[in-house]
Design a protein around this motif. Structure first.
Motif, PDB file in Angstrom:
ATOM      1  N   TRP A  21       0.824  -1.206   0.000  1.00 24.02           N
ATOM      2  CA  TRP A  21       0.000   0.000   0.000  1.00 24.02           C
ATOM      3  C   TRP A  21       0.859   1.258   0.000  1.00 24.02           C
ATOM      4  CZ3 TRP A  21      -4.369   1.836  -1.332  1.00 24.02           C
ATOM      5  CH2 TRP A  21      -4.920   2.979  -0.747  1.00 24.02           C
ATOM      6  N   SER A  56      -4.916 -10.142   1.516  1.00 28.96           N
ATOM      7  CA  SER A  56      -4.550  -9.085   2.453  1.00 28.96           C
ATOM      8  C   SER A  56      -5.768  -8.582   3.216  1.00 28.96           C
ATOM      9  CB  SER A  56      -3.888  -7.919   1.714  1.00 28.96           C
ATOM     10  OG  SER A  56      -2.766  -8.347   0.990  1.00 28.96           O
ATOM     11  N   ASP A  93      -1.427  -4.884   4.636  1.00 25.30           N
ATOM     12  CA  ASP A  93      -1.396  -4.135   3.377  1.00 25.30           C
ATOM     13  C   ASP A  93       0.024  -3.935   2.859  1.00 25.30           C
ATOM     14  OD1 ASP A  93      -4.026  -1.980   2.454  1.00 25.30           O
ATOM     15  OD2 ASP A  93      -4.247  -3.713   3.751  1.00 25.30           O
ATOM     16  N   SER A 138      -6.155   0.106   1.996  1.00 26.03           N
ATOM     17  CA  SER A 138      -6.703  -0.174   0.660  1.00 26.03           C
ATOM     18  C   SER A 138      -8.199  -0.488   0.686  1.00 26.03           C
ATOM     19  CB  SER A 138      -5.931  -1.314  -0.016  1.00 26.03           C
ATOM     20  OG  SER A 138      -6.032  -2.528   0.707  1.00 26.03           O
TER      21      SER A 138
END
Length: 249
Positions: A102, A152, A190, A225
């Motif tokens: 991320w 994730s 992430d 995310s």
């Protein structure tokens, strides 16, 4: 039972047997976060035909191979055709993995996978909708983009994951320390490179993790995310549509 009033086409780049059902389960949670009063009995989920699904699978949507051109065209046509249904409201949810941490995201298009989808498939869809005078329907095309991958998000369900590890002990014993760590530091997922490969059961239990107490609220609060997907999907047009499908509407 109340008749369905919103038809949601779900597409995913994953090709496993339970991939479609897994993304539907996540989409349900997203929809309820966008509209907590949503009457899920009024939502119908569907899948595209085999050729359109082939346009998503194995990252075909971003392929430059001429042999994949027809599949990508079929994918765009399937999305546009669904959004153009006149008998009832429609939406399309497309799952695309970020394939990176991320922290490395691009501020506008997030990642190369999304950029490829937007530049090629979404543009084809837009052209088809414009040709039919329905460009506003593009607001009902939402991307679900987990970083690194959908695992994730799913592996945030540490309670169910640890139960599965205990149930199948000692086969999945080496996954226990990972889920214990993610339980205490959920934001790390992430950033974790290819979590599916790190966990001994891979994607075997994805559907179970998605359908049983998936902690969507916690993911939203993390602000990573999953929260970004929620924000991007929640444009005013889609929110108005969902508001018309509540228990009190």
């Amino acid at each position: 039972m109340v008749a369905a009033q919103l038809s949601v086409l779900v597409l995913t780049e994953d090709t496993g047997e339970d991939a479609h059902a897994t993304v539907i389960a996540v989409a349900r949670k997203l929809l309820l976060l966008l509209e907590p009063g949503l009457d899920m009995e009024r939502i119908r989920f569907s899948r595209a035909d085999e050729r359109a699904r082939a346009g998503m699978g194995f990252n075909c949507y971003k392929s430059s191979n001429p042999r994949d051109y027809g599949k990508k065209v079929s994918l765009a046509q399937a999305i546009a055709t669904h959004l153009l249904i006149a008998d009832f409201p429609t939406a399309v949810f497309v799952h695309i993995d970020g394939d990176g941490p991320w922290s490395s995201r691009h501020p506008e298009h997030l990642c190369d996978n999304v950029r490829c989808f937007q530049d090629d498939i979404r543009e084809r869809v837009r052209a088809l909708l414009v040709g039919r005078g329905a460009s506003e329907q593009l607001d009902h095309l939402a991307l679900l983009v987990p970083f690194w991958s959908i695992e994730s998000w799913l592996f945030q369900n540490t309670r169910v994951a640890l139960e599965l590890c205990r149930k199948h002990h000692p086969r999945y014993a080496r996954a226990v320390p990972l889920f214990e760590a993610w339980k205490d530091t959920p934001a790390a997922l992430d950033e974790y490179e290819r979590p599916k490969d790190a966990v001994s059961f891979g994607s075997k239990f994805n559907r179970e993790l998605a359908e049983n107490d998936f902690p969507a609220g916690r993911l939203k609060r993390l602000g990573l995310s999953f929260a970004d997907t929620l924000e991007r999907a929640g444009n005013p047009s889609l929110r108005r549509l969902l508001a018309s499908l509540t228990h009190h509407a």
